[in-house]
Design an enzyme around this catalytic site. Structure first.
Site, PDB file in Angstrom:
ATOM      1  N   VAL A  71      36.409  36.384  35.277  1.00  0.00           N
ATOM      2  CA  VAL A  71      35.147  36.971  33.785  1.00  0.00           C
ATOM      3  C   VAL A  71      33.977  36.197  34.792  1.00  0.00           C
ATOM      4  CG1 VAL A  71      33.705  35.253  32.476  1.00  0.00           C
ATOM      5  CG2 VAL A  71      36.017  35.751  32.186  1.00  0.00           C
ATOM      6  N   GLN A  74      33.424  39.825  36.846  1.00  0.00           N
ATOM      7  CA  GLN A  74      33.376  40.464  36.140  1.00  0.00           C
ATOM      8  C   GLN A  74      31.139  40.828  35.311  1.00  0.00           C
ATOM      9  OE1 GLN A  74      33.825  43.679  35.464  1.00  0.00           O
ATOM     10  NE2 GLN A  74      31.785  44.366  34.767  1.00  0.00           N
ATOM     11  N   GLU A  75      30.848  39.626  35.184  1.00  0.00           N
ATOM     12  CA  GLU A  75      29.925  38.873  35.107  1.00  0.00           C
ATOM     13  C   GLU A  75      28.829  39.225  36.181  1.00  0.00           C
ATOM     14  OE1 GLU A  75      27.889  38.239  32.151  1.00  0.00           O
ATOM     15  OE2 GLU A  75      29.865  37.949  30.787  1.00  0.00           O
ATOM     16  N   SER A  76      28.898  38.547  37.279  1.00  0.00           N
ATOM     17  CA  SER A  76      28.229  37.965  38.644  1.00  0.00           C
ATOM     18  C   SER A  76      28.538  38.612  39.835  1.00  0.00           C
ATOM     19  CB  SER A  76      27.403  36.836  38.018  1.00  0.00           C
ATOM     20  OG  SER A  76      28.739  35.959  39.291  1.00  0.00           O
ATOM     21  N   TYR A 176      33.714  45.817  29.099  1.00  0.00           N
ATOM     22  CA  TYR A 176      33.742  44.267  29.406  1.00  0.00           C
ATOM     23  C   TYR A 176      35.672  43.688  29.202  1.00  0.00           C
ATOM     24  CZ  TYR A 176      33.186  39.951  29.877  1.00  0.00           C
ATOM     25  OH  TYR A 176      32.603  38.266  30.009  1.00  0.00           O
TER      26      TYR A 176
END
Length: 191
Positions: A71, A74-76, A176
């Site tokens: 996660v 992918q997020e940051s 996502y």
């Protein structure tokens, strides 16, 4: 590029088996290698610190550390000061209202979503809450994490009706879920 039906064939098979902690092939070193591969600009101290927070809070809230790392990737891409166009903050891209609600549940009086420790603790707790809410369905949990409750409900409603789901849902949420699962597979297989 729109997702294909093949991208979602593994949904049911993989949705409930993902959240386990360590198996015999896992190690903290594997996590550190993954983090360093995602963001090559991180210092060894940052890699160690992020790995420690991920492992600590994943264990505390009973969430697979590889899912948390997937996660964050992918997020940051493990960028501490990441800020999204919609206002999500930090490594796990936690929305301020979500951060406030989760911090209240955790009884954390003071926190900073741009602090890696606070951000990871709150993000992992939120994932554990979504895991329970969606009864272990990783796809719905990730859809909610990315796009909120409405996107998770659309994902669930149109799970077996690919064309309707593609038309109705935001492409970003499909993409996502697919990318986080790919990150998870990468950390599981390669490191």
């Amino acid at each position: 590029m729109l997702p294909t039906v093949e991208d979602y064939i593994d949904e049911v098979a993989n949705s409930k088996e993902v959240l386990t902690f360590f198996n015999k092939k896992d190690s903290p070193e594997k996590l550190k290698k993954f983090i360093a591969s995602v963001n090559k600009k991180l210092s060894n101290d940052d890699v160690d610190r992020f790995a420690r927070y991920i492992l600590t809070y994943s264990k505390q809230y009973d969430v697979d550390y590889k899912l948390v790392a997937a996660v964050i990737a992918q997020e940051s891409k493990f960028k501490v000061n990441a800020k999204s166009r919609v206002g999500a903050l930090g490594l796990m891209q936690v929305m301020p209202t979500t951060g406030k609600n989760v911090a209240q549940k955790l009884k954390i009086p003071s926190y900073n979503l741009l602090d890696p420790k606070d951000n990871i603790q709150i993000g992992v707790k939120f994932i554990s809450m979504l895991y329970r809410e969606y009864k272990g369905d990783i796809n719905l949990m990730l859809a909610h994490y990315n796009g909120g409750y409405r996107q998770a409900e659309l994902y669930k409603t149109f799970r077996y009706f690919e064309l309707m789901r593609l038309i109705t849902m935001h492409h970003e949420t499909f993409d996502y879920v697919k990318k986080v699962k790919a990150n998870y597979r990468k950390i599981s297989r390669e490191f």
